[in-house]
Design a protein around this motif. Structure first.
Motif, PDB file in Angstrom:
ATOM      1  N   LEU A  32      19.643  30.698 -42.545  1.00  0.00           N
ATOM      2  CA  LEU A  32      20.660  29.688 -42.227  1.00  0.00           C
ATOM      3  C   LEU A  32      21.895  30.341 -41.600  1.00  0.00           C
ATOM      4  O   LEU A  32      22.536  29.759 -40.716  1.00  0.00           O
ATOM      5  N   LEU A  33      22.220  31.536 -42.068  1.00  0.00           N
ATOM      6  CA  LEU A  33      23.422  32.218 -41.577  1.00  0.00           C
ATOM      7  C   LEU A  33      23.220  32.816 -40.182  1.00  0.00           C
ATOM      8  O   LEU A  33      24.168  32.888 -39.404  1.00  0.00           O
ATOM      9  N   ALA A  34      21.986  33.202 -39.855  1.00  0.00           N
ATOM     10  CA  ALA A  34      21.733  33.900 -38.589  1.00  0.00           C
ATOM     11  C   ALA A  34      22.198  33.121 -37.353  1.00  0.00           C
ATOM     12  O   ALA A  34      22.938  33.670 -36.522  1.00  0.00           O
ATOM     13  N   PRO A  35      21.793  31.846 -37.172  1.00  0.00           N
ATOM     14  CA  PRO A  35      22.288  31.121 -35.986  1.00  0.00           C
ATOM     15  C   PRO A  35      23.795  30.886 -36.014  1.00  0.00           C
ATOM     16  O   PRO A  35      24.445  30.855 -34.958  1.00  0.00           O
ATOM     17  N   ALA A  36      24.348  30.717 -37.216  1.00  0.00           N
ATOM     18  CA  ALA A  36      25.802  30.539 -37.333  1.00  0.00           C
ATOM     19  C   ALA A  36      26.536  31.808 -36.905  1.00  0.00           C
ATOM     20  O   ALA A  36      27.589  31.745 -36.247  1.00  0.00           O
ATOM     21  N   MET A  37      25.998  32.969 -37.274  1.00  0.00           N
ATOM     22  CA  MET A  37      26.598  34.238 -36.868  1.00  0.00           C
ATOM     23  C   MET A  37      26.431  34.461 -35.369  1.00  0.00           C
ATOM     24  O   MET A  37      27.306  35.065 -34.727  1.00  0.00           O
ATOM     25  N   ASN A  53      24.920  38.564 -29.966  1.00  0.00           N
ATOM     26  CA  ASN A  53      25.544  37.239 -30.109  1.00  0.00           C
ATOM     27  C   ASN A  53      25.640  36.490 -28.783  1.00  0.00           C
ATOM     28  O   ASN A  53      25.353  37.024 -27.709  1.00  0.00           O
ATOM     29  N   GLU A  54      26.065  35.220 -28.895  1.00  0.00           N
ATOM     30  CA  GLU A  54      26.156  34.350 -27.719  1.00  0.00           C
ATOM     31  C   GLU A  54      27.151  34.892 -26.706  1.00  0.00           C
ATOM     32  O   GLU A  54      26.924  34.805 -25.489  1.00  0.00           O
ATOM     33  N   ALA A  55      28.266  35.441 -27.196  1.00  0.00           N
ATOM     34  CA  ALA A  55      29.295  35.984 -26.297  1.00  0.00           C
ATOM     35  C   ALA A  55      28.711  37.063 -25.386  1.00  0.00           C
ATOM     36  O   ALA A  55      29.020  37.125 -24.191  1.00  0.00           O
ATOM     37  N   ALA A  56      27.818  37.907 -25.944  1.00  0.00           N
ATOM     38  CA  ALA A  56      27.181  38.969 -25.149  1.00  0.00           C
ATOM     39  C   ALA A  56      26.262  38.373 -24.093  1.00  0.00           C
ATOM     40  O   ALA A  56      26.227  38.845 -22.950  1.00  0.00           O
ATOM     41  N   ALA A  57      25.510  37.335 -24.471  1.00  0.00           N
ATOM     42  CA  ALA A  57      24.593  36.684 -23.523  1.00  0.00           C
ATOM     43  C   ALA A  57      25.364  36.087 -22.350  1.00  0.00           C
ATOM     44  O   ALA A  57      24.972  36.249 -21.187  1.00  0.00           O
ATOM     45  N   ILE A  58      26.483  35.417 -22.658  1.00  0.00           N
ATOM     46  CA  ILE A  58      27.286  34.776 -21.612  1.00  0.00           C
ATOM     47  C   ILE A  58      27.933  35.815 -20.705  1.00  0.00           C
ATOM     48  O   ILE A  58      27.925  35.690 -19.474  1.00  0.00           O
ATOM     49  N   SER A  59      28.489  36.869 -21.309  1.00  0.00           N
ATOM     50  CA  SER A  59      29.171  37.901 -20.512  1.00  0.00           C
ATOM     51  C   SER A  59      28.207  38.643 -19.586  1.00  0.00           C
ATOM     52  O   SER A  59      28.608  39.099 -18.512  1.00  0.00           O
ATOM     53  N   GLU A  60      26.946  38.745 -19.997  1.00  0.00           N
ATOM     54  CA  GLU A  60      25.946  39.444 -19.183  1.00  0.00           C
ATOM     55  C   GLU A  60      25.157  38.493 -18.291  1.00  0.00           C
ATOM     56  O   GLU A  60      24.217  38.910 -17.606  1.00  0.00           O
ATOM     57  N   GLY A  61      25.512  37.198 -18.321  1.00  0.00           N
ATOM     58  CA  GLY A  61      24.843  36.227 -17.466  1.00  0.00           C
ATOM     59  C   GLY A  61      23.410  35.926 -17.872  1.00  0.00           C
ATOM     60  O   GLY A  61      22.601  35.493 -17.043  1.00  0.00           O
ATOM     61  N   GLN A  62      23.086  36.136 -19.142  1.00  0.00           N
ATOM     62  CA  GLN A  62      21.734  35.871 -19.625  1.00  0.00           C
ATOM     63  C   GLN A  62      21.603  34.427 -20.106  1.00  0.00           C
ATOM     64  O   GLN A  62      22.588  33.797 -20.494  1.00  0.00           O
ATOM     65  N   ASP A  63      20.381  33.928 -20.087  1.00  0.00           N
ATOM     66  CA  ASP A  63      20.100  32.607 -20.636  1.00  0.00           C
ATOM     67  C   ASP A  63      20.293  32.665 -22.147  1.00  0.00           C
ATOM     68  O   ASP A  63      19.665  33.493 -22.833  1.00  0.00           O
ATOM     69  N   VAL A  64      21.157  31.799 -22.682  1.00  0.00           N
ATOM     70  CA  VAL A  64      21.543  31.875 -24.093  1.00  0.00           C
ATOM     71  C   VAL A  64      20.353  31.723 -25.017  1.00  0.00           C
ATOM     72  O   VAL A  64      20.172  32.507 -25.953  1.00  0.00           O
ATOM     73  N   ILE A  65      19.503  30.718 -24.796  1.00  0.00           N
ATOM     74  CA  ILE A  65      18.426  30.470 -25.750  1.00  0.00           C
ATOM     75  C   ILE A  65      17.369  31.578 -25.712  1.00  0.00           C
ATOM     76  O   ILE A  65      16.852  31.977 -26.750  1.00  0.00           O
ATOM     77  N   SER A  66      17.087  32.122 -24.526  1.00  0.00           N
ATOM     78  CA  SER A  66      16.135  33.241 -24.453  1.00  0.00           C
ATOM     79  C   SER A  66      16.694  34.461 -25.181  1.00  0.00           C
ATOM     80  O   SER A  66      15.972  35.183 -25.877  1.00  0.00           O
ATOM     81  N   HIS A  67      18.000  34.673 -25.029  1.00  0.00           N
ATOM     82  CA  HIS A  67      18.677  35.792 -25.706  1.00  0.00           C
ATOM     83  C   HIS A  67      18.643  35.592 -27.212  1.00  0.00           C
ATOM     84  O   HIS A  67      18.380  36.525 -27.982  1.00  0.00           O
ATOM     85  N   TYR A  68      18.894  34.350 -27.647  1.00  0.00           N
ATOM     86  CA  TYR A  68      18.880  34.038 -29.086  1.00  0.00           C
ATOM     87  C   TYR A  68      17.486  34.236 -29.677  1.00  0.00           C
ATOM     88  O   TYR A  68      17.334  34.862 -30.739  1.00  0.00           O
ATOM     89  N   ILE A  69      16.478  33.710 -29.010  1.00  0.00           N
ATOM     90  CA  ILE A  69      15.095  33.841 -29.486  1.00  0.00           C
ATOM     91  C   ILE A  69      14.719  35.315 -29.619  1.00  0.00           C
ATOM     92  O   ILE A  69      14.113  35.741 -30.614  1.00  0.00           O
ATOM     93  N   ALA A  70      15.106  36.105 -28.628  1.00  0.00           N
ATOM     94  CA  ALA A  70      14.761  37.528 -28.625  1.00  0.00           C
ATOM     95  C   ALA A  70      15.472  38.303 -29.733  1.00  0.00           C
ATOM     96  O   ALA A  70      14.955  39.313 -30.221  1.00  0.00           O
ATOM     97  N   ASN A  71      16.657  37.812 -30.142  1.00  0.00           N
ATOM     98  CA  ASN A  71      17.475  38.576 -31.092  1.00  0.00           C
ATOM     99  C   ASN A  71      17.580  37.971 -32.484  1.00  0.00           C
ATOM    100  O   ASN A  71      18.218  38.559 -33.357  1.00  0.00           O
TER     101      ASN A  71
END
Length: 433
Positions: A230-235, A268-286
Motif C-alpha cells: 500500500l505504501l509503495a505507490p504512495a511513496m 519515483n515519479e519525479a525521476a520519470a518526469i525529469s528524464e522524459g520517461q512514460d510514468v506508468i512504464s517507469h512505475y511498473i518497472a520499479n
C-alpha cells in the motif's frame, strides 16, 4: 458448417485430445523454482496459508519426489477444474461446440505458455483452478438462483482467499447478485443467512489466516505484507516535504530513509518526469524495487536490531499500513492519476477498459430478456475482470501474473456474440427457403 457439425459430434474426444497434448507438454517440462518459491516451501511468515500447506503436504507424502508429484497434482487440479467449468457452461449457455473447444484451449494456455503454472511452485498453480471453480459456481447461482451453488461458490472462495487475497471483490459482487435474486423473487427473509455468510466471509478468512500464523509462527496476526504494497505507490508519487504530515518521529525517520533511497535510485515519479520517461512504464518497472528492495529491507534493518525476525515483520507491516493512508490523502491527485494509469495498463490501454465497461452495461441491460444466461454471463464476467484489475491496481503493479486469470473472458464474450449472429443468419436463410 460441416466443421461445426464435426465438433458437435466429437466434442468430448476433441477436448480429451487437447488435454492429452497439454499433459504431455506439462509433464515433459521440469518444475521450476522462482524467486518466490522458497517462501512457500519453507512456509515463510509473509505467505498466506493455503499454498504453503499444499506444497508441504505433498512433500510430506512424496518425500524426495515431491516436485514431480506437485507438478502432476497441479496439472490434474487444472484439468479437472477446466473440464467442470466448460461442461457447466455448455449446459447453461447454448453455443456451437467449436466455440467451446476454442475457449477450452484459451483457458488452458497458462499451463503451456508464458506462466506454465503447473510447472512452477507459485500460488497461481492452485489459485487459477480455484478461481475457475469459484467463478462457475457464482455463475450457476446467477443462472439457476439455487442457494446450493452459492454455498459451493463460498467454499471455493474461502479457500481461494486463503491462497490469494486479491479476489476479495467476489464478496460485494456476490452480495449484489443475492440482493437482485432476493428482490426479484421476494425471498429476502429466506436469504438472510446467506447475506450474513457473505458479509462475514472476509472476517472468517482473516480469523483463519491469523489462527494459522499463531499455530505455525507463534503470532496471531494476518499475513504481514499488506502495508508495504500500500505504501509503495504512495511513496512513488511523494515528495520530500511530505515528511511534515507525520507526527511520529519513528514514521518520520522511516519516511526519510525510504525517500532518500528512492530519490537516489530514481525510482519515483519525479525521476520519470525529469528524464522524459512514460510514468506508468517507469512505475511498473520499479514497483518491486520500491516495495521489496527498499521499503522492506529498510524496515528490516531498523526493527531487527531490537525485535525477532517475525516481530520485525509485524512491526514493518503495522508501520507501513499506518503511513500509507495519510500519504495517499496528501498526494491524492497524483496517487489517483497513477492508480488509473496502473488500472488501464492491466488492460494494455484505456480503449479496452471502455470496451469492457460497454460490454458490462450491455449484459446488464439484457439480463431479463430472452437467452438471459448469455447476458448474465457477459455482465458477470466483465464485472469480475474489471473488479480484479481495480483491486490489484490499489497496491500492486498490474503485471500478467496478477491479471491473467481473466484473459479468456473477452474471447468468450466474442464467441457468444458471434454464435448469436451465426444462429440468426442460419435462421434467416431457412425462413427464406
Amino acid at each position: 458448417m460441416a466443421l461445426f457439425t464435426f465438433f458437435d459430434k466429437h466434442f468430448k474426444l476433441c477436448v480429451s485430445a487437447l488435454f492429452c497434448v497439454v499433459a504431455i507438454l506439462v509433464l515433459t517440462t521440469p518444475i521450476a523454482l522462482q524467486p518466490d518459491s522458497l517462501g512457500y516451501i519453507d512456509i515463510w511468515f509473509n505467505r498466506t496459508p493455503m499454498y504453503p500447506l499444499f506444497v508441504n503436504a505433498v512433500e510430506a507424502i512424496f518425500g524426495d519426489y515431491y516436485k514431480p508429484a506437485l507438478k502432476v497434482l497441479q496439472l490434474l487440479l487444472g484439468l479437472v477444474s477446466v473440464w467442470f467449468f466448460i461442461n457447466q457452461l455448455r449446459k447453461h449457455i447454448s453455443l456451437q461446440a467449436f466455440w467451446y473447444l476454442l475457449l477450452t484451449l484459451i483457458i488452458l494456455v497458462p499451463y503451456i505458455y508464458n506462466h506454465k503454472i503447473a510447472n512452477n511452485i507459485l500460488t497461481e498453480a492452485i489459485a487459477y483452478p480455484l478461481y475457475l471453480l469459484t467463478t462457475i459456481h457464482f455463475l450457476l447461482f446467477f443462472f439457476k438462483e439455487r442457494t446450493k451453488h452459492l454455498t459451493y461458490a463460498l467454499i471455493f472462495l474461502f479457500i481461494l482467499l486463503l491462497t490469494r487475497k486479491q479476489f476479495l471483490y467476489f464478496v460485494p459482487i456476490g452480495l449484489v447478485i443475492l440482493f437482485w435474486i432476493s428482490y426479484k423473487s421476494k425471498t429476502f427473509k429466506n436469504h438472510i443467512p446467506h447475506f450474513f455468510v457473505l458479509v462475514l466471509l472476509p472476517f472468517l478468512v482473516s480469523l483463519t489466516d491469523s489462527t494459522y500464523h499463531k499455530i505455525v509462527h507463534g503470532h496471531f496476526t494476518n499475513t504481514p505484507w499488506t502495508g508495504i504494497h500500500l505504501l509503495a505507490p504512495a511513496m512513488y508519487v511523494a515528495d520530500k516535504e511530505d515528511i511534515a504530515i507525520y507526527t511520529s518521529e519513528e514514521e518520520k525517520a522511516y519516511f526519510n530513509a525510504i525517500y532518500a533511497e528512492i530519490e537516489e535510485n530514481k525510482y519515483n515519479e519525479a525521476a520519470a518526469i525529469s528524464e522524459g520517461q512514460d510514468v506508468i512504464s517507469h512505475y511498473i518497472a520499479n514497483f518491486a524495487k520500491i516495495a521489496n528492495s527498499t521499503i522492506y529491507p529498510i524496515g528490516k534493518e531498523r526493527y531487527e536490531k531490537e525485535l525477532s525476525e517475525n516481530d520485525a515483520l509485524i512491526k514493518i507491516d503495522e508501520t507501513t499500513s499506518a503511513m500509507a493512508l495519510p500519504l495517499i490523502k496528501d498526494n491524492f491527485k497524483k496517487w489517483i492519476s497513477l492508480y488509473i494509469k496502473n488500472f488501464s495498463y492491466g488492460f494494455e490501454n484505456s480503449k479496452y477498459v471502455l470496451l469492457f465497461v460497454i460490454l458490462f452495461l450491455f449484459g446488464i441491460s439484457k439480463i431479463n430478456g430472452s437467452n438471459a444466461n448469455r447476458f448474465k454471463a457477459i455482465a458477470f464476467l466483465t464485472c469480475i475482470t474489471l473488479s480484479n484489475m481495480a483491486l490489484v491496481a490499489v497496491g500492486m503493479h498490474t503485471l500478467k501474473r496478477f491479471t491473467f486469470y481473466n484473459d479468456w473472458v473477452l474471447f468468450f464474450v466474442i464467441f457468444i456474440l458471434l454464435n448469436s449472429i451465426s444462429t440468426h443468419y442460419i435462421t434467416q436463410r431457412k425462413a427464406h427457403k
